[in-house]
Design an enzyme around this catalytic site. Structure first.
Site, PDB file in Angstrom:
ATOM      1  N   LYS A   1      27.673 -27.791  -4.006  1.00  0.00           N
ATOM      2  CA  LYS A   1      29.093 -27.710  -3.621  1.00  0.00           C
ATOM      3  C   LYS A   1      29.652 -29.053  -3.175  1.00  0.00           C
ATOM      4  O   LYS A   1      30.810 -29.158  -2.840  1.00  0.00           O
ATOM      5  CB  LYS A   1      29.262 -26.666  -2.517  1.00  0.00           C
ATOM      6  CG  LYS A   1      28.719 -25.295  -2.923  1.00  0.00           C
ATOM      7  CD  LYS A   1      29.341 -24.164  -2.159  1.00  0.00           C
ATOM      8  CE  LYS A   1      28.750 -22.841  -2.606  1.00  0.00           C
ATOM      9  NZ  LYS A   1      29.567 -21.701  -2.239  1.00  0.00           N
TER      10      LYS A   1
ATOM     11  N   PRO B   1      37.528 -18.221  -7.161  1.00  0.00           N
ATOM     12  CA  PRO B   1      37.356 -19.661  -6.957  1.00  0.00           C
ATOM     13  C   PRO B   1      36.401 -19.901  -5.787  1.00  0.00           C
ATOM     14  O   PRO B   1      36.355 -19.101  -4.853  1.00  0.00           O
ATOM     15  CB  PRO B   1      38.772 -20.131  -6.592  1.00  0.00           C
ATOM     16  CG  PRO B   1      39.477 -18.899  -6.107  1.00  0.00           C
ATOM     17  CD  PRO B   1      38.875 -17.757  -6.859  1.00  0.00           C
ATOM     18  N   ASP B   2      35.643 -20.974  -5.883  1.00  0.00           N
ATOM     19  CA  ASP B   2      34.779 -21.354  -4.744  1.00  0.00           C
ATOM     20  C   ASP B   2      35.607 -22.290  -3.863  1.00  0.00           C
ATOM     21  O   ASP B   2      35.858 -23.448  -4.226  1.00  0.00           O
ATOM     22  CB  ASP B   2      33.506 -22.036  -5.264  1.00  0.00           C
ATOM     23  CG  ASP B   2      32.511 -22.264  -4.134  1.00  0.00           C
ATOM     24  OD1 ASP B   2      32.931 -22.705  -3.037  1.00  0.00           O
ATOM     25  OD2 ASP B   2      31.317 -21.989  -4.335  1.00  0.00           O
ATOM     26  N   ILE B   3      36.029 -21.783  -2.725  1.00  0.00           N
ATOM     27  CA  ILE B   3      36.950 -22.537  -1.862  1.00  0.00           C
ATOM     28  C   ILE B   3      36.275 -23.803  -1.333  1.00  0.00           C
ATOM     29  O   ILE B   3      36.831 -24.903  -1.372  1.00  0.00           O
ATOM     30  CB  ILE B   3      37.439 -21.642  -0.700  1.00  0.00           C
ATOM     31  CG1 ILE B   3      38.140 -20.407  -1.285  1.00  0.00           C
ATOM     32  CG2 ILE B   3      38.364 -22.414   0.237  1.00  0.00           C
ATOM     33  CD1 ILE B   3      38.435 -19.296  -0.297  1.00  0.00           C
TER      34      ILE B   3
ATOM     35  N   PHE C   1      28.845 -22.960   5.204  1.00  0.00           N
ATOM     36  CA  PHE C   1      27.849 -22.102   5.841  1.00  0.00           C
ATOM     37  C   PHE C   1      27.029 -21.438   4.749  1.00  0.00           C
ATOM     38  O   PHE C   1      27.549 -21.191   3.652  1.00  0.00           O
ATOM     39  CB  PHE C   1      28.533 -21.026   6.699  1.00  0.00           C
ATOM     40  CG  PHE C   1      28.706 -21.456   8.130  1.00  0.00           C
ATOM     41  CD1 PHE C   1      29.534 -22.518   8.447  1.00  0.00           C
ATOM     42  CD2 PHE C   1      28.023 -20.808   9.154  1.00  0.00           C
ATOM     43  CE1 PHE C   1      29.692 -22.939   9.758  1.00  0.00           C
ATOM     44  CE2 PHE C   1      28.169 -21.224  10.474  1.00  0.00           C
ATOM     45  CZ  PHE C   1      29.008 -22.281  10.778  1.00  0.00           C
TER      46      PHE C   1
ATOM     47  N   ASN D   1      32.905  -8.469   1.503  1.00  0.00           N
ATOM     48  CA  ASN D   1      31.614  -8.940   2.005  1.00  0.00           C
ATOM     49  C   ASN D   1      31.503  -8.534   3.460  1.00  0.00           C
ATOM     50  O   ASN D   1      32.516  -8.381   4.132  1.00  0.00           O
ATOM     51  CB  ASN D   1      31.559 -10.470   1.951  1.00  0.00           C
ATOM     52  CG  ASN D   1      31.170 -10.981   0.592  1.00  0.00           C
ATOM     53  OD1 ASN D   1      31.115 -10.239  -0.375  1.00  0.00           O
ATOM     54  ND2 ASN D   1      30.913 -12.272   0.527  1.00  0.00           N
TER      55      ASN D   1
ATOM     56  N   ASP E   1      32.535 -13.111  -4.022  1.00  0.00           N
ATOM     57  CA  ASP E   1      32.307 -13.965  -5.184  1.00  0.00           C
ATOM     58  C   ASP E   1      33.095 -13.514  -6.408  1.00  0.00           C
ATOM     59  O   ASP E   1      33.361 -14.294  -7.300  1.00  0.00           O
ATOM     60  CB  ASP E   1      30.809 -13.998  -5.515  1.00  0.00           C
ATOM     61  CG  ASP E   1      30.043 -14.802  -4.475  1.00  0.00           C
ATOM     62  OD1 ASP E   1      30.534 -15.875  -4.107  1.00  0.00           O
ATOM     63  OD2 ASP E   1      28.971 -14.338  -4.015  1.00  0.00           O
TER      64      ASP E   1
ATOM     65  N   LYS F   1      46.560   4.383  -7.575  1.00  0.00           N
ATOM     66  CA  LYS F   1      45.225   4.831  -7.162  1.00  0.00           C
ATOM     67  C   LYS F   1      44.476   5.412  -8.366  1.00  0.00           C
ATOM     68  O   LYS F   1      45.019   6.258  -9.093  1.00  0.00           O
ATOM     69  CB  LYS F   1      45.383   5.895  -6.072  1.00  0.00           C
ATOM     70  CG  LYS F   1      44.075   6.338  -5.498  1.00  0.00           C
ATOM     71  CD  LYS F   1      44.270   7.348  -4.392  1.00  0.00           C
ATOM     72  CE  LYS F   1      42.922   7.930  -4.020  1.00  0.00           C
ATOM     73  NZ  LYS F   1      43.054   9.104  -3.187  1.00  0.00           N
TER      74      LYS F   1
END
Ligand code: CTP
Length: 428
Positions: free
Chosen positions: A358, A320-322, A340, A225, A293, A303
């Protein structure tokens, strides 16, 4: 072109020394500075608007209530768009207004509304300069972080000799260089400063995530990201300055570890979650990281080689959504969990939805759409941020500020929230 790219707002006060400012403007332009100029009404008695505009290469602003000017550039924007405000000549009257926070014309309004450094070049009669009232005002302005150049001693236009002459343009130019280099900025409001001085988070533990995560595709490629880590690192530093014991869990960034902060370096979302869980328990968790995500299912051990006409297909699995995991961490849930939300559209609505989804206590929303200007050239984060603090009780928008100041103000708010929670707890 030492000042190329620097934006300077010059405020010309009403003194005979205003004529010297024409030379200053010429020199600033030679060095590549981009200028906006404001003249007080009486300054126009000393130098003409036309001379100033021709040298400055642009419009001269003067009227607080000019509708035309407001539609082109609002007066708040005028004071915030600059890297530095230079007041020359700074008369006794203008210094008094600044010291007392008066704002009854464009010059004084800009000086009160700015969050940027201010350099003043005083010029006045020596009795005025030595008057106890002026001395008091100067002391308060210095305390507020205002920078001074001069005045010099010598013969003055009024016929007297002593301190009060405005510095020469070359000396003001050198002071501008120093001011632009220095770390000085207009200090935070007193209430915010108190938070830093009294170390209100002493004895508290804070965990912050920052930066992006990198999810490997093969040993040389990854998904990531966009995130510079500047806001997260600034928050960790601000929490440490407020006295907290801080663990910063950082994805790959090009920033130094903040002083006084225990920094754990991770690559992937899974590593980030593990590092955060290992750092529990904590009083506050602040999830600033731009966590990827998804990760690639079955990262290739070698490679991936190009195959003609058959691009590889990546299968993704959700990470996982921390933030959600920490907000629902049972007994070891930090008392204050902050997320955030960087959004490009419907910023506040999306942020409010995230707060509920959340199950965190606060969402700090910021607009990262191209129009907002926060994302620089669209690649990395700029140094400034404009955020809105969203809680179930309501929302509060902070002004656009340097990310470090955003961090200090957020930490002050989080401290208040934590204290309020502790009070609620004892009243139960
Ligand atoms: N976050 C997290 N772990 C994730 C994704 C997000 O901890 N896997 C945290 C971020 O650190 C931030 C907040 O959740 O504090 C919001 O992140 P954002 O990417 O905006 O939220 P998403 O859940 O990814 O929502 P969407 O993609 O729908 O905007």
């Amino acid at each position: 072109m030492a000042l190329a790219g620097k934006r300077i707002l010059i405020i010309i006060g009403d003194g005979i020394a205003a004529y010297k400012v024409l030379d200053l403007i010429r020199r600033l332009r030679e060095q590549g500075a981009s200028l906006h100029v404001v003249m007080t009404t009486a300054a126009k008695q000393f130098v003409t608007e036309l001379s100033v505009a021709s040298l400055a290469g642009g419009k001269v602003f003067g009227d607080l209530f000019s509708l035309m000017d407001e539609t082109e550039i609002g007066h708040i924007q005028l004071s915030r768009d600059a890297d530095l405000l230079v007041v020359a000549p700074a008369t006794a009257d203008l210094l008094a207004k600044m010291a007392h926070g008066l704002a009854n014309d464009l010059a004084s309004t800009l000086l009160l509304a700015t969050d940027k450094k201010i350099l003043v070049a005083p010029a006045m009669n020596l009795r005025m300069w030595l008057h106890p009232a002026t001395l008091r005002n100067i002391a308060s302005l210095r305390e507020d972080g205002v920078l001074f150049v001069g005045p010099e001693e010598g013969d003055m236009a009024c016929g007297e000799t002593g301190p009060g002459r405005m510095s020469e343009p070359t000396a003001i130019l050198a002071a501008i260089d120093r001011a632009l280099d220095s770390e000085t900025s207009i200090p935070l409001p007193a209430t915010m400063r108190k938070h830093q001085e009294t170390r209100p988070l002493a004895g508290r533990r804070v965990i912050v995530t920052s930066g992006p995560t990198h999810e490997p595709i093969d040993p040389v490629r990854y998904i990531a990201n966009r995130s510079s880590g500047k806001q997260g690192h600034a928050l960790a530093a601000a929490a440490a300055e407020a006295g907290a014991e801080v663990v910063l869990v950082s994805g790959p960034v090009a920033l130094p570890d903040p002083a006084g902060v225990e920094t754990k370096h991770v690559e992937t979302a899974a590593e980030m979650l593990a590092a955060v869980e290992a750092a529990l328990p904590a009083d506050i968790f602040i999830g600033v990281a731009a966590v990827a995500d998804w990760r690639v299912a079955g990262t290739a051990a070698d490679k991936i080689k190009k195959q003609k006409n058959t691009p590889p297909v990546l299968a993704l699995v959700e990470n996982p959504d921390i933030l959600a995991a920490i907000a629902q961490h049972g007994m070891s849930r930090p008392r204050l969990v902050v997320g955030f939300a960087a959004e490009t559209e419907d910023v506040l609505a999306h942020a409010q939805a995230k707060l509920a989804r959340k199950r965190c206590d606060v969402i700090v929303a910021n607009d990262v759409s191209l129009q907002s200007g926060v994302m620089g050239s669209g690649v990395m984060g700029k140094d400034e941020n404009q955020v809105t603090i969203i809680t179930p009780a309501g929302m509060e928008a902070l002004p656009r500020l340097h990310k470090y100041e955003v961090a200090t103000r957020l930490v002050a708010r989080f401290t208040d929230m934590l204290e309020a929670m502790a009070e609620d707890h004892t009243n139960e």
